[in-house]
Design a protein around this motif. Sequence first.
Motif, PDB file in Angstrom:
ATOM      1  N   PHE A  11      -1.253  -1.888  -2.265  1.00  0.00           N
ATOM      2  CA  PHE A  11      -2.627  -1.381  -2.046  1.00  0.00           C
ATOM      3  C   PHE A  11      -3.412  -2.344  -1.567  1.00  0.00           C
ATOM      4  O   PHE A  11      -4.274  -2.145  -0.480  1.00  0.00           O
ATOM      5  CB  PHE A  11      -3.336  -0.625  -3.354  1.00  0.00           C
ATOM      6  N   ALA A  12      -2.970  -3.800  -1.845  1.00  0.00           N
ATOM      7  CA  ALA A  12      -3.909  -4.708  -1.507  1.00  0.00           C
ATOM      8  C   ALA A  12      -4.011  -5.030   0.016  1.00  0.00           C
ATOM      9  O   ALA A  12      -5.056  -5.428   0.684  1.00  0.00           O
ATOM     10  CB  ALA A  12      -3.554  -6.068  -2.288  1.00  0.00           C
ATOM     11  N   PRO A  13      -2.574  -5.209   0.666  1.00  0.00           N
ATOM     12  CA  PRO A  13      -3.006  -5.211   2.187  1.00  0.00           C
ATOM     13  C   PRO A  13      -3.811  -4.269   2.946  1.00  0.00           C
ATOM     14  O   PRO A  13      -4.502  -4.630   3.799  1.00  0.00           O
ATOM     15  CB  PRO A  13      -1.358  -4.985   2.602  1.00  0.00           C
ATOM     16  N   TYR A  14      -3.644  -2.989   2.638  1.00  0.00           N
ATOM     17  CA  TYR A  14      -4.715  -2.098   3.219  1.00  0.00           C
ATOM     18  C   TYR A  14      -6.080  -2.331   2.854  1.00  0.00           C
ATOM     19  O   TYR A  14      -7.038  -2.213   3.778  1.00  0.00           O
ATOM     20  CB  TYR A  14      -4.310  -0.581   2.652  1.00  0.00           C
ATOM     21  N   LEU A  15      -6.401  -2.888   1.655  1.00  0.00           N
ATOM     22  CA  LEU A  15      -7.793  -3.323   1.423  1.00  0.00           C
ATOM     23  C   LEU A  15      -8.306  -4.394   2.048  1.00  0.00           C
ATOM     24  O   LEU A  15      -9.491  -4.322   2.678  1.00  0.00           O
ATOM     25  CB  LEU A  15      -7.823  -3.531  -0.242  1.00  0.00           C
ATOM     26  N   PHE A  16      -7.382  -5.234   2.478  1.00  0.00           N
ATOM     27  CA  PHE A  16      -7.883  -6.439   3.340  1.00  0.00           C
ATOM     28  C   PHE A  16      -8.094  -6.166   4.773  1.00  0.00           C
ATOM     29  O   PHE A  16      -8.891  -6.737   5.287  1.00  0.00           O
ATOM     30  CB  PHE A  16      -6.725  -7.696   2.951  1.00  0.00           C
ATOM     31  N   VAL A  17      -7.455  -5.165   5.253  1.00  0.00           N
ATOM     32  CA  VAL A  17      -7.266  -4.996   6.602  1.00  0.00           C
ATOM     33  C   VAL A  17      -8.331  -3.856   6.955  1.00  0.00           C
ATOM     34  O   VAL A  17      -8.853  -3.554   7.888  1.00  0.00           O
ATOM     35  CB  VAL A  17      -6.250  -4.495   7.310  1.00  0.00           C
ATOM     36  N   PHE A  18      -8.942  -3.163   5.995  1.00  0.00           N
ATOM     37  CA  PHE A  18      -9.671  -2.086   5.941  1.00  0.00           C
ATOM     38  C   PHE A  18     -11.238  -2.533   6.711  1.00  0.00           C
ATOM     39  O   PHE A  18     -11.664  -1.711   7.747  1.00  0.00           O
ATOM     40  CB  PHE A  18     -10.319  -1.236   4.708  1.00  0.00           C
ATOM     41  N   LYS A  48      -7.309  -0.550 -14.967  1.00  0.00           N
ATOM     42  CA  LYS A  48      -6.544   0.235 -13.815  1.00  0.00           C
ATOM     43  C   LYS A  48      -6.890  -0.185 -12.507  1.00  0.00           C
ATOM     44  O   LYS A  48      -6.144  -0.359 -11.549  1.00  0.00           O
ATOM     45  CB  LYS A  48      -6.750   1.761 -14.248  1.00  0.00           C
ATOM     46  N   ILE A  49      -8.399  -0.166 -12.302  1.00  0.00           N
ATOM     47  CA  ILE A  49      -8.793  -0.840 -10.822  1.00  0.00           C
ATOM     48  C   ILE A  49      -8.292  -2.011 -10.564  1.00  0.00           C
ATOM     49  O   ILE A  49      -8.031  -2.231  -9.466  1.00  0.00           O
ATOM     50  CB  ILE A  49     -10.245  -0.470 -11.007  1.00  0.00           C
ATOM     51  N   THR A  50      -8.556  -2.799 -11.458  1.00  0.00           N
ATOM     52  CA  THR A  50      -8.009  -4.288 -11.406  1.00  0.00           C
ATOM     53  C   THR A  50      -6.574  -4.352 -10.800  1.00  0.00           C
ATOM     54  O   THR A  50      -6.169  -5.051  -9.999  1.00  0.00           O
ATOM     55  CB  THR A  50      -8.264  -5.173 -12.379  1.00  0.00           C
ATOM     56  N   LYS A  51      -5.657  -3.711 -11.589  1.00  0.00           N
ATOM     57  CA  LYS A  51      -4.228  -3.700 -11.181  1.00  0.00           C
ATOM     58  C   LYS A  51      -3.921  -3.217 -10.018  1.00  0.00           C
ATOM     59  O   LYS A  51      -3.157  -3.276  -8.987  1.00  0.00           O
ATOM     60  CB  LYS A  51      -3.465  -2.745 -12.325  1.00  0.00           C
ATOM     61  N   LEU A  52      -4.977  -1.930  -9.372  1.00  0.00           N
ATOM     62  CA  LEU A  52      -4.720  -1.354  -8.304  1.00  0.00           C
ATOM     63  C   LEU A  52      -5.224  -2.348  -7.107  1.00  0.00           C
ATOM     64  O   LEU A  52      -4.571  -2.265  -6.232  1.00  0.00           O
ATOM     65  CB  LEU A  52      -5.740  -0.120  -8.136  1.00  0.00           C
ATOM     66  N   PHE A  53      -6.015  -3.281  -7.372  1.00  0.00           N
ATOM     67  CA  PHE A  53      -6.462  -4.478  -6.403  1.00  0.00           C
ATOM     68  C   PHE A  53      -5.225  -5.316  -6.015  1.00  0.00           C
ATOM     69  O   PHE A  53      -5.161  -5.865  -5.224  1.00  0.00           O
ATOM     70  CB  PHE A  53      -7.768  -4.915  -6.557  1.00  0.00           C
ATOM     71  N   TYR A  54      -4.698  -5.507  -7.129  1.00  0.00           N
ATOM     72  CA  TYR A  54      -3.564  -6.522  -7.148  1.00  0.00           C
ATOM     73  C   TYR A  54      -2.287  -6.012  -6.804  1.00  0.00           C
ATOM     74  O   TYR A  54      -1.123  -6.662  -6.808  1.00  0.00           O
ATOM     75  CB  TYR A  54      -3.474  -7.376  -8.767  1.00  0.00           C
ATOM     76  N   SER A  55      -2.301  -4.641  -6.510  1.00  0.00           N
ATOM     77  CA  SER A  55      -0.959  -4.036  -6.359  1.00  0.00           C
ATOM     78  C   SER A  55      -0.464  -4.322  -4.811  1.00  0.00           C
ATOM     79  O   SER A  55      -1.310  -4.438  -3.794  1.00  0.00           O
ATOM     80  CB  SER A  55      -1.298  -2.443  -6.288  1.00  0.00           C
ATOM     81  N   PRO A  56       0.788  -4.856  -4.923  1.00  0.00           N
ATOM     82  CA  PRO A  56       1.222  -5.048  -3.351  1.00  0.00           C
ATOM     83  C   PRO A  56       1.419  -4.221  -2.449  1.00  0.00           C
ATOM     84  O   PRO A  56       1.353  -4.283  -1.243  1.00  0.00           O
ATOM     85  CB  PRO A  56       2.793  -5.504  -3.596  1.00  0.00           C
TER      86      PRO A  56
END
Length: 316
Positions: free
Chosen positions: A33-40, A23-31
Motif C-alpha cells: 500500500f505504501a508505494p501507492y500512497l507516496f505516488v498519489f 490497523k491503519i498504521t500497519k496499512l501505511f507501512y505495508s509494502p
Amino acid sequence: MHPEKSLKINNTPPVNKPTKKNKITKLFYSPKFAPYLFVFPFIAGFLIFFLYPIISTIIMSFQDVKIASSEYVGIDNYQRLNNQRFFTAITNSAQFTFWTILVLIPIPLMLAVFLNSKLTLFKNLFKSALFIPALTSVVVGGVIFRIIFAEADTGFINSIITSIGFSPQEWRMQGNTAMFLMVALACWRWMGVNILYFLAALQNIPKDLYESAEIDGAGALQKFKNITLPFLKPISIYVLTITIYSGFSMFTESYVFWRTGSPNDIGLTIVGYLFQEGFSYGNLGFGSAVGITLLGIVLIVNIIQLKAFGLFKKED
C-alpha cells in the motif's frame, strides 16, 4: 474445602486486541500500500492539472463555446485556422524558436566551460550575475528593454548608433528589430539557467579522463571534442527540448512590448493569437483549437529532434 483454594491464579498477560488505529498504521507501512500512497499526490496533480485540462481543451476545440451554453461544430474551428494571422503567428514563433536555439545552447555551453576552468577567477560572482535575470520578472525586464531601445533619438541605443553615424531605429515598429528585441529579452532571461545546466553536467565528468588525455598528449580542443561534448549530449538534448517548448509557447516577451497588438502582427505568436481569440474576443472554442494545434506542433518537432539525436535507439 475452602473456596479460595479452588481459584486458580492466571499470570499470563492479557492479549491486546488490534485497534483500528493500529490497523491503519500497519496499512501505511505495508509494502503493497505504501508505494501507492507516496505516488498519489503526483497522480492526483497529473489528473487534475494536466490530463483533465487537455481532455477539456480537446472537447472544447470541437465546440462553439458561449457564456451559458455550447454546441458541437465539428471541425469548423480547425478549418478556421486557414487564415493569414495564424500562419503569421506560426512563422514568428518558429523564427523566435530558431534564434533562441542558436543563441541559448552554444553560448551558455562555452560560458559554462570557462566557468568550470581552474583558471577562471571570481567564479561565484559571475555565476550570480548571470543567474540574476532568471530571478527578475520578465515584465520588469521588458520595461527596461523598452527604455533602452526607445524609438526617440535620445533613447539609449539610438543615441549610441547616431553618435557613430547611423540613423536611429524604430525598434518595435519593424519586423527584424522586433524579432531581435524578443530574442534578446529571452536570452537575457534564460542565459544563466542554461549555463547552470551545462555547468552541473561538466562537474559530473570524471577528472581522470582529462588527466589520461593530457598524458596521451591531447590538447584543449581534442579534450573538448572527445570528452566534454559526448558527456554533455544528454543535457544538451534536454536543453534543446525545453528551448523548443519555450520558444513555441512564448507569450510574455511579446506582450511586454505590444500590449494592444503589434503593427502588421510583427510580434504575434501562437500563444498570443490564442490569447486574443480565446479571451479578448471570447472565442474559446477556436482558441482551444489553436492550443491543440500548438501542442501537436511542439510534439512533432520534439519527436523529430529526439529521433535525430538517437535518443530512441536501443543500446546494444
